[in-house]
Design an enzyme around this catalytic site. Sequence first.
Site, PDB file in Angstrom:
ATOM      1  N   SER A  64      69.838  88.260 124.306  1.00 47.70           N
ATOM      2  CA  SER A  64      70.881  88.546 123.328  1.00 47.70           C
ATOM      3  C   SER A  64      70.314  88.187 121.966  1.00 47.70           C
ATOM      4  O   SER A  64      69.487  87.272 121.852  1.00 47.70           O
ATOM      5  CB  SER A  64      72.153  87.714 123.561  1.00 47.70           C
ATOM      6  OG  SER A  64      73.034  87.806 122.447  1.00 47.70           O
ATOM      7  N   TYR A  73      77.410  79.952 124.684  1.00 47.51           N
ATOM      8  CA  TYR A  73      76.643  81.190 124.789  1.00 47.51           C
ATOM      9  C   TYR A  73      75.390  81.116 123.922  1.00 47.51           C
ATOM     10  O   TYR A  73      74.283  81.397 124.390  1.00 47.51           O
ATOM     11  CB  TYR A  73      77.514  82.365 124.362  1.00 47.51           C
ATOM     12  CG  TYR A  73      76.865  83.719 124.519  1.00 47.51           C
ATOM     13  CD1 TYR A  73      76.666  84.268 125.783  1.00 47.51           C
ATOM     14  CD2 TYR A  73      76.476  84.463 123.413  1.00 47.51           C
ATOM     15  CE1 TYR A  73      76.080  85.520 125.938  1.00 47.51           C
ATOM     16  CE2 TYR A  73      75.897  85.710 123.549  1.00 47.51           C
ATOM     17  CZ  TYR A  73      75.699  86.235 124.817  1.00 47.51           C
ATOM     18  OH  TYR A  73      75.111  87.471 124.971  1.00 47.51           O
ATOM     19  N   LYS A  81      71.593  80.950 125.438  1.00 47.22           N
ATOM     20  CA  LYS A  81      70.746  82.108 125.188  1.00 47.22           C
ATOM     21  C   LYS A  81      69.489  81.722 124.408  1.00 47.22           C
ATOM     22  O   LYS A  81      68.428  82.324 124.593  1.00 47.22           O
ATOM     23  CB  LYS A  81      71.539  83.199 124.459  1.00 47.22           C
ATOM     24  CG  LYS A  81      72.572  83.892 125.344  1.00 47.22           C
ATOM     25  CD  LYS A  81      71.911  84.621 126.520  1.00 47.22           C
ATOM     26  CE  LYS A  81      72.894  85.461 127.306  1.00 47.22           C
ATOM     27  NZ  LYS A  81      72.238  86.233 128.393  1.00 47.22           N
TER      28      LYS A  81
END
Length: 258
Positions: A131, A144, A148
């Site tokens: 991402s 998140y 990531k």
Amino acid sequence: METVRGARVVVTGAGGGIGAALARRFAAEGAQVVVNDLDAAGAEAVAAEIGGTAVPGDASGVVPAARDALGGAIDIFCANAGVGHGGGPEADEELWAQSWDVNVMAHVRAARALLPDWLERGEGRFVSTVSAAGMLTMVGSAPYSVSKHAALAFAEWLSATYRHRGIQVHAVCPQGVRTKMLVDSGAAGDLVLVPTAIEPEDVAAAVLQGIAENRFLILPHPETAEYYAQRATDTERWLRGMNRVQRTLEETEERPPR
């Protein structure tokens, strides 16, 4: 693509979204594809559509069963399954733990299972769906963003450690993609990701191109490279810019609904 034609491929989180698009594209290029997802019905539907094999279940432990389904070997492993929990330090411990487990440790466990065979053969390809949040950050979503970043760091480590032994590693870092995860991202996603969101099929096309060119960083949104460079060369300016986005998000969330 000669690299993909006939290859034995595993795609995790392939019951929908980017994973399903990857599975379809690999199959269209002549690969044998194992479709993995916690959603057994979703995995089976995609596998039936592409002539692949469904191996439902937790992505962390899929390698042995997927290897058996592919006749004893895996050539390309796409660590695509992920979760996108929001919040900050106040987010529940279980959400932090799940983010770490799915977004990072599932990649570690897959590599642990794959590397002995790949190193013996002198070839193998690990595709990590990271991402742009792993290169930059994502407002409103610390679990998140942090996990990531770690997923990107692990992919970098794999590439730096094993590329001279025939292991190719790719980190796929899109911004917004029109999937359920984007829908679930709420106001932050609407503000930051929706305006430039692309289709899952666009990500799959970028992945196949990146594989053809043996590029580590695969950026379906090319402008991410510029943001990444700005973050590295003028960190204070970049953080001020991100804080402006955060303030805009807070103002948006405070407005009463129309």
